[in-house]
Design an enzyme around this catalytic site. Sequence first.
Site, short mmCIF file in Angstrom:
data_model
loop_
_atom_site.label_atom_id
_atom_site.label_comp_id
_atom_site.label_asym_id
_atom_site.label_seq_id
_atom_site.Cartn_x
_atom_site.Cartn_y
_atom_site.Cartn_z
N ASN A 24 0.87 -1.18 0.00
CA ASN A 24 0.00 0.00 0.00
C ASN A 24 0.90 1.22 0.00
OD1 ASN A 24 -1.78 2.08 0.47
ND2 ASN A 24 -2.76 1.16 2.24
N ARG A 41 -2.55 -2.11 -3.53
CA ARG A 41 -3.75 -1.30 -3.36
C ARG A 41 -3.64 -0.11 -4.32
NH1 ARG A 41 -4.99 3.49 0.69
NH2 ARG A 41 -7.24 3.66 0.40
N HIS A 76 -12.77 2.94 -0.28
CA HIS A 76 -12.76 1.93 0.80
C HIS A 76 -13.42 0.63 0.35
CE1 HIS A 76 -12.77 5.49 3.89
NE2 HIS A 76 -11.52 5.13 3.60
N GLY A 108 -10.64 8.64 7.65
CA GLY A 108 -11.52 8.72 6.49
C GLY A 108 -12.73 7.85 6.79
N ARG A 111 -11.88 15.88 6.85
CA ARG A 111 -12.66 16.22 5.66
C ARG A 111 -14.08 16.61 6.06
NH1 ARG A 111 -10.94 10.74 3.22
NH2 ARG A 111 -8.81 11.12 2.51
N ARG A 146 -10.93 9.49 20.51
CA ARG A 146 -10.65 9.26 21.94
C ARG A 146 -10.45 10.58 22.67
NH1 ARG A 146 -5.85 5.28 20.41
NH2 ARG A 146 -5.63 7.06 19.00
N VAL A 178 -12.48 3.89 14.35
CA VAL A 178 -13.54 4.43 15.22
C VAL A 178 -14.68 3.44 15.34
CG1 VAL A 178 -15.24 6.28 15.51
CG2 VAL A 178 -12.93 6.83 14.69
N GLU A 196 -14.72 0.24 15.14
CA GLU A 196 -14.39 -0.95 15.91
C GLU A 196 -14.14 -0.66 17.38
OE1 GLU A 196 -11.09 -2.94 13.99
OE2 GLU A 196 -11.97 -2.55 12.01
N GLU A 205 -8.31 -5.12 5.20
CA GLU A 205 -8.12 -4.78 3.80
C GLU A 205 -6.94 -5.51 3.19
OE1 GLU A 205 -9.26 -0.41 2.93
OE2 GLU A 205 -8.71 -0.44 5.06
#
Length: 416
Positions: free
Chosen positions: A10, A95, A184, A216, A245, A288, A335, A337, A388
């Site tokens: 990646n 990727r 994604h 993201g 974003r 967090r 986030v 998970e 991924e």
Amino acid sequence: MEPHRVLVLNSGSSSVKYQLLDMRDRSRLASGLVERIGEETSRLVHTPLAGGAAEPRERTGRIVDHDAALKAAAEELTADGLGLDSPELAAIGHRVVHGGLKFSAPTVITDEVLKEIERLVPVAPLHNPANITGIRTARALRPDLPQVAVFDTAFHTTIPEAAARYAIDVETADAHRIRRYGFHGTSHAYVSRRTAKLLGKAPEDVNVIVLHLGNGASASAVAGGRCVETSMGLTPLEGLVMGTRSGDIDPAVTFHLKRVAGMSTDEIDVLLNKRSGLAGLCGDNDMREIRRRIEEGDERAALAFDIYIHRLKKYIGAYAAVLGRVDAVAFTAGVGENSAPVREAAIAGLEEFGLAVDAGLNAVRSGEPRLISPEYARVAVAVVPTDEELEIADQTFALVEGPGSSRSGGLGEVDN
């Protein structure tokens, strides 16, 4: 022995992440990250995982470019007896962020394929150039080995035209490839299938809303294993509120900023992509830290959280309407998970949609896929850790070693 290993790469603009997997049991043999490429503070962290070892090794000092980064990673793999020259290596999977409409499946990289990925740079100027650099370097290191591109956009090529088209002049849109592509995709594909398995059903029998919530963030509506809607569009800017974003915004805001604030196109681009989202709202993009500030009574952090959740709820409701029947909502990525408060808040108030979260189940921390909805809930709510790299490895290995596969490769489905 038949080759059975896949190296997943990646390549980012200033980093390279890699994993080496044994596809006989889909286990990880090693993983690593090279970051801050081109800087004096470059760093490589390599973690050997074979045999249960997981003590990372680190090297620091300037790594001048991606070529040097991949060679350094190869040296670390060689030190573990897992070198790129191994006859056990079946392929390298890359990727690639943007495949447009031409690539709807994993594709063996040829010169023709690489030219097409380069042709897509105008619609992915931040991502595809780095992916291309990684491909070229890896091909130079192992020109004899199949190199496979796995595209973030591929899973979303099944979206119907009614969802993919923007309501702008058709000739202009077609001339400049303006449409909704989604991103994604490897995560949404993996998580939607894994959610079906968690429910004990086949993917074609399940409708799932997948919420990929990291720095993201994107949502998808998956009907019977096929994506029918997703939140990101021409670029990864559209959709949910993200770390930096903005997500959905009135397009006229850009004109307003240009006319009234005197901002240039580049300045607006930076504002919406790097100085917006949670960071723009409260100064933090780490959920967090935002939750810690909320607990201390920070109103700005609380408002940022509420805006984030409000957008999530809108997409859950919209995708329930698109699907007609929802069997599960699946949370994934950093986030999704790990943040129980985000999951609880996103589902709260949606009981009439058949959704509910069990507080006890939601509070459990685990790396395994799990249900967090009570037994009486009509719609399952799940936490499904994404993978991924494994998805890329699976698609790569299936292409080069599977029944009817060819090592010569070619283009995926061709657009009109």
